[in-house]
Design a protein around this motif. Structure first.
Motif, PDB file in Angstrom:
ATOM      1  N   UNK A  30     -33.289  39.807  -5.697  1.00  0.00           N
ATOM      2  CA  UNK A  30     -31.906  39.823  -5.828  1.00  0.00           C
ATOM      3  C   UNK A  30     -31.196  40.021  -4.263  1.00  0.00           C
ATOM      4  N   UNK A  31     -31.542  41.224  -3.779  1.00  0.00           N
ATOM      5  CA  UNK A  31     -30.927  41.442  -2.404  1.00  0.00           C
ATOM      6  C   UNK A  31     -31.532  40.609  -1.324  1.00  0.00           C
ATOM      7  N   UNK A  32     -32.662  40.269  -0.862  1.00  0.00           N
ATOM      8  CA  UNK A  32     -32.789  39.407   0.023  1.00  0.00           C
ATOM      9  C   UNK A  32     -32.138  37.835  -0.284  1.00  0.00           C
ATOM     10  N   UNK A  33     -32.328  37.362  -1.416  1.00  0.00           N
ATOM     11  CA  UNK A  33     -32.145  35.935  -1.756  1.00  0.00           C
ATOM     12  C   UNK A  33     -30.523  35.931  -1.990  1.00  0.00           C
TER      13      UNK A  33
ATOM     14  N   UNK B 216     -26.863  34.921   3.900  1.00  0.00           N
ATOM     15  CA  UNK B 216     -25.867  34.536   4.808  1.00  0.00           C
ATOM     16  C   UNK B 216     -26.326  35.196   6.314  1.00  0.00           C
ATOM     17  N   UNK B 217     -27.321  35.751   6.277  1.00  0.00           N
ATOM     18  CA  UNK B 217     -27.686  36.238   7.621  1.00  0.00           C
ATOM     19  C   UNK B 217     -28.698  35.117   8.184  1.00  0.00           C
ATOM     20  N   UNK B 218     -28.282  34.584   9.668  1.00  0.00           N
ATOM     21  CA  UNK B 218     -29.114  33.466  10.081  1.00  0.00           C
ATOM     22  C   UNK B 218     -30.350  33.849  10.390  1.00  0.00           C
TER      23      UNK B 218
ATOM     24  N   UNK C  99     -34.202  40.465   5.827  1.00  0.00           N
ATOM     25  CA  UNK C  99     -35.279  40.312   4.680  1.00  0.00           C
ATOM     26  C   UNK C  99     -36.474  40.908   4.843  1.00  0.00           C
ATOM     27  N   UNK C 100     -36.899  40.758   6.159  1.00  0.00           N
ATOM     28  CA  UNK C 100     -38.154  41.379   6.292  1.00  0.00           C
ATOM     29  C   UNK C 100     -38.023  43.074   6.494  1.00  0.00           C
TER      30      UNK C 100
END
Length: 81
Positions: A34-37, A42-44, A49-50
């Motif tokens: 849930x957090x990364x996706x 919205x982070x370009x 995510x990494x």
């Protein structure tokens, strides 16, 4: 009392902590998707995510290490008491 093919969890000494750890890893599993996706989409760049997954991996490894430290065989635990 353990029967062949069945595990009696009521006699297992880690029964209480089992559900706590299962809930913790379920939380980590849900957070992993849930957090990364959802929140970081919205982070370009993918750096957010990494960075999250790097921290997530460290937390998961530390959690497993703590579980392994608490793990004892039934015979070992009976001898200690």
């Amino acid at each position: 009392m353990t029967q062949i093919g069945q595990l009696n969890l009521s006699a297992h000494p880690m029964k209480k902590s089992f559900w706590r750890w299962a809930g913790w890893f379920l939380f980590l599993f849900v957070l992993d998707f849930t957090l990364p996706f959802v929140f970081l989409n919205k982070i370009q760049t993918v750096l957010g995510s990494f960075l999250f997954w790097l921290v997530w991996i460290v937390v998961a490894i530390i959690s497993m290490f703590v579980i392994f430290l608490q793990w004892q065989d039934t015979e070992t635990r009976k001898d200690a008491h």
